[in-house]
Design an enzyme around this catalytic site. Sequence first.
Site, PDB file in Angstrom:
ATOM      1  N   ASP A  28       0.831  -1.101  -0.515  1.00  0.00           N
ATOM      2  CA  ASP A  28      -0.301   0.184   0.023  1.00  0.00           C
ATOM      3  C   ASP A  28       0.614   1.368   0.676  1.00  0.00           C
ATOM      4  O   ASP A  28       2.375   1.227   0.746  1.00  0.00           O
ATOM      5  CB  ASP A  28      -0.972  -0.162   1.041  1.00  0.00           C
ATOM      6  CG  ASP A  28      -1.750   0.929   1.235  1.00  0.00           C
ATOM      7  OD1 ASP A  28      -3.122   1.287   0.421  1.00  0.00           O
ATOM      8  OD2 ASP A  28      -1.255   1.635   2.621  1.00  0.00           O
ATOM      9  N   GLU A 112      -1.325  -1.970  -5.438  1.00  0.00           N
ATOM     10  CA  GLU A 112      -2.361  -0.785  -6.404  1.00  0.00           C
ATOM     11  C   GLU A 112      -2.738   0.172  -7.973  1.00  0.00           C
ATOM     12  O   GLU A 112      -1.773   0.488  -7.797  1.00  0.00           O
ATOM     13  CB  GLU A 112      -3.265   0.306  -5.730  1.00  0.00           C
ATOM     14  CG  GLU A 112      -4.429  -0.207  -4.907  1.00  0.00           C
ATOM     15  CD  GLU A 112      -4.981   0.954  -3.938  1.00  0.00           C
ATOM     16  OE1 GLU A 112      -6.533   0.951  -3.866  1.00  0.00           O
ATOM     17  OE2 GLU A 112      -4.509   1.222  -2.843  1.00  0.00           O
ATOM     18  N   ASP A 193      -3.187   0.950   7.227  1.00  0.00           N
ATOM     19  CA  ASP A 193      -2.867   0.395   6.157  1.00  0.00           C
ATOM     20  C   ASP A 193      -2.350  -0.903   5.748  1.00  0.00           C
ATOM     21  O   ASP A 193      -1.790  -1.441   4.537  1.00  0.00           O
ATOM     22  CB  ASP A 193      -1.483   1.431   6.195  1.00  0.00           C
ATOM     23  CG  ASP A 193      -1.853   3.355   6.081  1.00  0.00           C
ATOM     24  OD1 ASP A 193      -2.973   3.402   5.207  1.00  0.00           O
ATOM     25  OD2 ASP A 193      -0.458   3.474   6.451  1.00  0.00           O
TER      26      ASP A 193
END
Length: 214
Positions: A28, A112, A193
Amino acid sequence: MGDIYVYLVTDAKNFEVETRTGQSVGFDFGLKKFLTASDGKDITSPLFFSNSSKLIAKASRELSRKCKGSNNRRRARLNLARVYKKTTNRRHDFHFKLARRLCLEYDTICIENLNVKGMQRLWGRKILDLGFSDFVKILRYEASKFGTVVIEVERYFASSQICHYCGEKNPQVKDLRIRKWKCPKCGVEHDRDRNAAINILQEGLGQRPLQEIP
Ligand SMILES: [Zn+2]
């Protein structure tokens, strides 16, 4: 600006696939922590990331104070360009070393799919300083050399709001100030996170949710 470039040419083979590790990870992206890892091996942003924006601001201020057409102004402009260049070079160096290290450590890296414009709106211009999209390009390049697979998980997937343990979606976590939360369904406690990183890993590997609680 008096830069010296050294080009080296060798006949060594570049694209050799190293011995693989069997390890997968989800990351992340963040501001304080550059990468939060699903396995806990987080990567902190180097100090120069935050220092460099201060140096750039200082050099710009000095430039704006000098009289137009003066020698001092010319020198200040050169100085600003130097500070920019140095920052870019250091960031580039950090990105390459980190990408290489991660590719040696992991077979599969899930991240991501970055929507830089959206992140900018959320986090302001800091996102540009961190250069996430540059890093992803470098990571993909290094991965192609080592045989590491980089999987990008779609942005609309709400990685922060979903409990990685039971799959429950908790829209309250949308609030960025919430760093820790407890899943209302299964009761597992989450670090924001870390939970996101685990979700990104599971989504990337097509394993989400790992466990369904009745
Ligand atoms: Zn849960």
